[in-house]
Design a protein around this motif. Structure first.
Motif, short mmCIF file in Angstrom:
data_model
loop_
_atom_site.label_atom_id
_atom_site.label_comp_id
_atom_site.label_asym_id
_atom_site.label_seq_id
_atom_site.Cartn_x
_atom_site.Cartn_y
_atom_site.Cartn_z
N THR A 178 -14.32 -52.24 -20.14
CA THR A 178 -13.64 -53.17 -21.04
C THR A 178 -12.90 -52.37 -22.10
O THR A 178 -13.46 -51.43 -22.68
N THR A 179 -11.66 -52.72 -22.35
CA THR A 179 -10.87 -52.07 -23.38
C THR A 179 -10.33 -53.14 -24.31
O THR A 179 -10.63 -54.33 -24.15
N SER A 180 -9.55 -52.74 -25.29
CA SER A 180 -9.00 -53.70 -26.25
C SER A 180 -7.49 -53.75 -26.12
O SER A 180 -6.84 -52.73 -25.91
N ASN A 181 -6.95 -54.95 -26.25
CA ASN A 181 -5.51 -55.17 -26.19
C ASN A 181 -5.01 -55.48 -27.59
O ASN A 181 -5.46 -56.44 -28.21
N GLN A 182 -4.10 -54.68 -28.10
CA GLN A 182 -3.62 -54.80 -29.47
C GLN A 182 -2.16 -55.25 -29.48
O GLN A 182 -1.33 -54.69 -28.78
N THR A 183 -1.87 -56.30 -30.26
CA THR A 183 -0.51 -56.85 -30.34
C THR A 183 -0.13 -57.00 -31.80
O THR A 183 -0.80 -57.70 -32.57
N THR A 184 0.94 -56.34 -32.23
CA THR A 184 1.43 -56.44 -33.60
C THR A 184 2.22 -57.73 -33.76
O THR A 184 3.13 -58.02 -32.96
N VAL A 185 1.89 -58.52 -34.78
CA VAL A 185 2.53 -59.83 -34.98
C VAL A 185 3.42 -59.86 -36.21
O VAL A 185 4.34 -60.70 -36.29
N ALA A 186 3.19 -59.00 -37.20
CA ALA A 186 3.98 -59.06 -38.43
C ALA A 186 3.98 -57.69 -39.09
O ALA A 186 3.03 -56.91 -38.95
N ILE A 187 5.06 -57.39 -39.83
CA ILE A 187 5.20 -56.15 -40.58
C ILE A 187 5.76 -56.49 -41.96
O ILE A 187 6.78 -57.19 -42.08
N ASP A 188 5.04 -56.02 -42.99
CA ASP A 188 5.44 -56.25 -44.38
C ASP A 188 5.67 -57.74 -44.67
O ASP A 188 6.63 -58.14 -45.33
N GLY A 189 4.80 -58.59 -44.12
CA GLY A 189 4.86 -60.02 -44.37
C GLY A 189 5.83 -60.79 -43.51
O GLY A 189 5.84 -62.03 -43.55
N ALA A 190 6.65 -60.11 -42.72
CA ALA A 190 7.63 -60.80 -41.87
C ALA A 190 7.09 -60.89 -40.45
O ALA A 190 6.66 -59.88 -39.87
#
Length: 217
Positions: A178-190
């Motif tokens: 099992t591994t982890s899936n990372q997804t960036t959704v926002a940067i600096d509030g945007a």
């Protein structure tokens, strides 16, 4: 050679010719048989010689290869015994992020940078090189089977982070582990643009991001 037989002279001559022909054919048959026996004996001797030669050649080749392998092994052993291995290298730290467990200490909202860098670089680095310390503070909020993580990047002694980012991480099965899936959704509030086939709603996740607010610290 005379052949005496009762009868007329013609019969005597015919009988002599027939006997001569029979003796000649017998000699031809005997000669042909001897030729065949000689050819067979010669072929046998030739094949036996070829077989013996091939056997001796294979034997000599095996001993030659084994001898060469022994010589090569001996040469390698001698070289390894006589050689001196010298190694030289350096370790480069590419990640200069400092993670603090338990969040930001109470007070001015930031960790005590002076306490973190009290003795760093005094004995190793020359006086002409400036030491720069950076650290990241993480805020985590549970989300489904994973979590929403907001990172505050501080550099030096700024009163607020230079950069912030928010991502969601969820466990994902991969093979037998099992591994982890990372997804960036926002940067600096945007909030970042929503991908077409994403199972995560960026707008919903962004509501749970913990952005830096000096008034709430």
């Amino acid at each position: 050679m005379s052949y005496l037989a009762p009868g007329t002279p013609e019969n005597v001559a015919l009988a002599q010719h027939v006997n001569g022909r029979l003796r000649a054919e017998a000699r031809m048959v005997a000669a042909r048989a001897f030729l065949f026996r000689a050819l067979g004996l010669g072929a046998f001797a030739c094949l036996a010689g070829l077989g013996a030669g091939a056997a001796f050649y294979g034997y000599a080749t095996m001993h030659e290869v084994q001898g060469a392998a022994d010589k090569l092994a001996a040469a390698l052993t001698t070289a390894l015994n006589d050689v001196t291995l010298k190694t030289k290298g350096e370790v480069t730290l590419t990640d200069n992020t400092l993670r603090l467990e338990g969040g930001v200490p109470k007070g001015n909202g930031r960790p005590d940078v002076a306490a973190l860098t009290t003795n760093q670089g005094k004995s190793e680095a020359p006086a002409s090189i400036a030491i720069r310390t950076s650290f990241t503070v993480f805020k985590t909020v549970p989300y489904l089977d994973g979590s929403i993580v907001t990172g505050w990047n501080f550099k030096g002694d700024e009163a607020k982070p230079e950069k912030q980012y928010c991502y969601v991480t969820r466990p994902q099965s991969f093979g037998d582990g099992t591994t982890s899936n990372q997804t960036t959704v926002a940067i600096d509030g945007a909030v970042l643009p929503q991908p077409a086939r994403s199972e995560i709603s960026f707008a919903v996740v962004a509501r749970n991001c913990v952005w830096f607010d000096a008034s709430k610290i």
